[in-house]
Design an enzyme around this catalytic site. Structure first.
Site, mmCIF file in Angstrom:
data_model
loop_
_atom_site.group_PDB
_atom_site.id
_atom_site.type_symbol
_atom_site.label_atom_id
_atom_site.label_comp_id
_atom_site.label_asym_id
_atom_site.label_seq_id
_atom_site.Cartn_x
_atom_site.Cartn_y
_atom_site.Cartn_z
ATOM 1 N N ASP A 1 0.754 -1.079 -0.055
ATOM 2 C CA ASP A 1 0.022 0.023 0.015
ATOM 3 C C ASP A 1 1.037 1.373 -0.004
ATOM 4 O O ASP A 1 1.752 1.461 1.070
ATOM 5 C CB ASP A 1 -0.882 -0.140 1.153
ATOM 6 N N ASP B 1 -2.940 2.516 -6.167
ATOM 7 C CA ASP B 1 -1.629 2.659 -4.710
ATOM 8 C C ASP B 1 -1.729 1.351 -4.261
ATOM 9 O O ASP B 1 -1.120 1.208 -3.233
ATOM 10 C CB ASP B 1 -2.105 3.921 -4.274
ATOM 11 N N GLU B 2 -2.594 0.447 -4.632
ATOM 12 C CA GLU B 2 -2.456 -0.948 -3.713
ATOM 13 C C GLU B 2 -2.514 -1.838 -4.513
ATOM 14 O O GLU B 2 -3.112 -2.056 -5.578
ATOM 15 C CB GLU B 2 -3.176 -0.903 -2.324
#
Length: 365
Positions: free
Chosen positions: A14, A108-109
């Site tokens: 993350d 983003d993860e």
């Protein structure tokens, strides 16, 4: 914990305050300052906040007006999604150096299954460290990671040592970890559900574990079985490298509340056009059209209809949205409208079932 269930080595990576961190990286004048991506204008909503802004209580999905009150020196930055996508692709390419089993959740993860990996490294913890080091060196951003035997625990663990940290929950630690966990930290339990659980005397994983599956299904519906199993460390969902898109949507928040359907038709046309563009870009079509309405008091309503055929044409989508808009009287003035298309014609062929292996405490992480 059951002795027969899939044992995997899962990493959840993350990125730390991704959008805001990209802006601070690209503009050194913003480093160390409280910034919010998005949220500008009278009705703007925050997409991301830097850690400096979070200290004041600023967070994503918050209105720009409230954020500015909480943090008077807050700097609003216009989002640059093309740039975030560009950086995300670089990060993802690092993941693929270690495994092909990468399941992106957003820009983003992502989840990574490194049970068998390209480096032949038996330690998922060391792989996570290596990935985070490469992201920092090659991209210039920090990332956090959670490592454990399934996606649920890895997701929860990645939030533990943020920012720029990681946490491993080894197989023999899983039960103690889950039992001591605050219920609001369970992935999938939001604020409303957490409050309901508090009312039922459920404050920790141990409290949750003491409730029968019948009790949980009675009070929490279909999610009850999910809660019953995850608190016991059972979450058999595989990392899916080719996630099947289930829906596609677009929405718009208005600068002024709209009080009549007539004023909303032009807005719906623009939204339908954007949905159609995205459907064509993804080469998909769908049968179910859903109209999302957020009223001025922030209550949310959805109205849906399923067509007898797959569509991605703007005119048909707009006609369906209009029908839904006039389906019943509006409850209040409207601040946001959205259209989503689901029941898509994507390939839903099931993957071969993964074999289960016995639980072994000597499982190197």
């Amino acid at each position: 914990m059951s002795a027969n269930f899939p044992i995997r080595k899962i990493i959840h990576v993350d990125m730390d305050a991704f959008y805001a961190s990209v802006e601070q990286m690209d503009n050194p004048d913003l480093k160390g300052k409280a910034i919010a991506v998005g949220g500008g204008g009278k009705r703007g909503v925050i997409s991301a906040a830097s850690y400096e802004a979070r200290k004041f209580g600023v967070k994503s999905a918050m209105s720009g007006n409230l954020a500015a009150k909480l943090c008077p020196d807050l700097i609003f930055v216009r989002p640059r999604f093309d740039r975030y996508t560009e950086i995300s692709k670089k990060i993802r390419s690092i993941f693929y150096d270690y495994t092909d089993l990468v399941e992106p959740l957003s820009l983003d993860e992502a989840y990574l299954d490194v049970t068998k990996n390209k480096k032949g490294n038996p330690s998922a913890s060391l792989i996570a460290e290596a990935i985070r080091a490469r992201i920092l060196k090659e991209v210039g951003l920090t990332a956090s990671a959670g490592i454990s035997i399934n996606k649920f625990i890895a997701k929860v663990a990645s939030d533990y040592n943020k920012p720029n940290g990681q946490k491993t929950v080894n197989p023999e630690e899983v039960i103690d970890f889950l039992e001591s966990l605050d219920i609001k930290k369970f992935y999938g339990i939001g604020k409303v559900t957490a409050e309901k659980m508090y009312q039922k005397g459920i404050f920790t994983g141990l409290d949750l574990k003491q409730k029968s599956i019948e009790f949980l299904e009675t009070h929490f519906g279909k999610s009850g079985a999910y809660y019953y199993h995850v608190v016991r460390g059972i979450h058999n969902s595989e990392v899916k490298p080719n996630r099947i898109r289930k829906s596609l949507a677009a929405e718009r928040t208005f600068s002024e509340n709209l009080s009549s359907e007539v004023f909303m038709l032009e807005k719906l046309e623009h939204i339908a056009s954007e949905v159609s563009r995205r459907l064509h870009k993804s080469n998909v079509a769908g049968k179910t059209v859903t109209l999302k309405i957020k009223y001025s008091d922030f209550t949310l309503q959805t109205r849906s209809k399923t067509l007898p055929y797959f569509v991605n044409d703007k005119a048909i989508i707009l006609d369906a949205a209009k029908d839904l808009l006039y389906q019943e009287k509006l409850q209040n003035s409207v601040r946001l409208l959205g259209i989503s298309i689901s029941n898509l014609n994507t390939d839903t062929k099931a993957k071969p079932e993964q074999k289960t292996v016995s639980m072994q405490l000597k499982f190197e992480f």
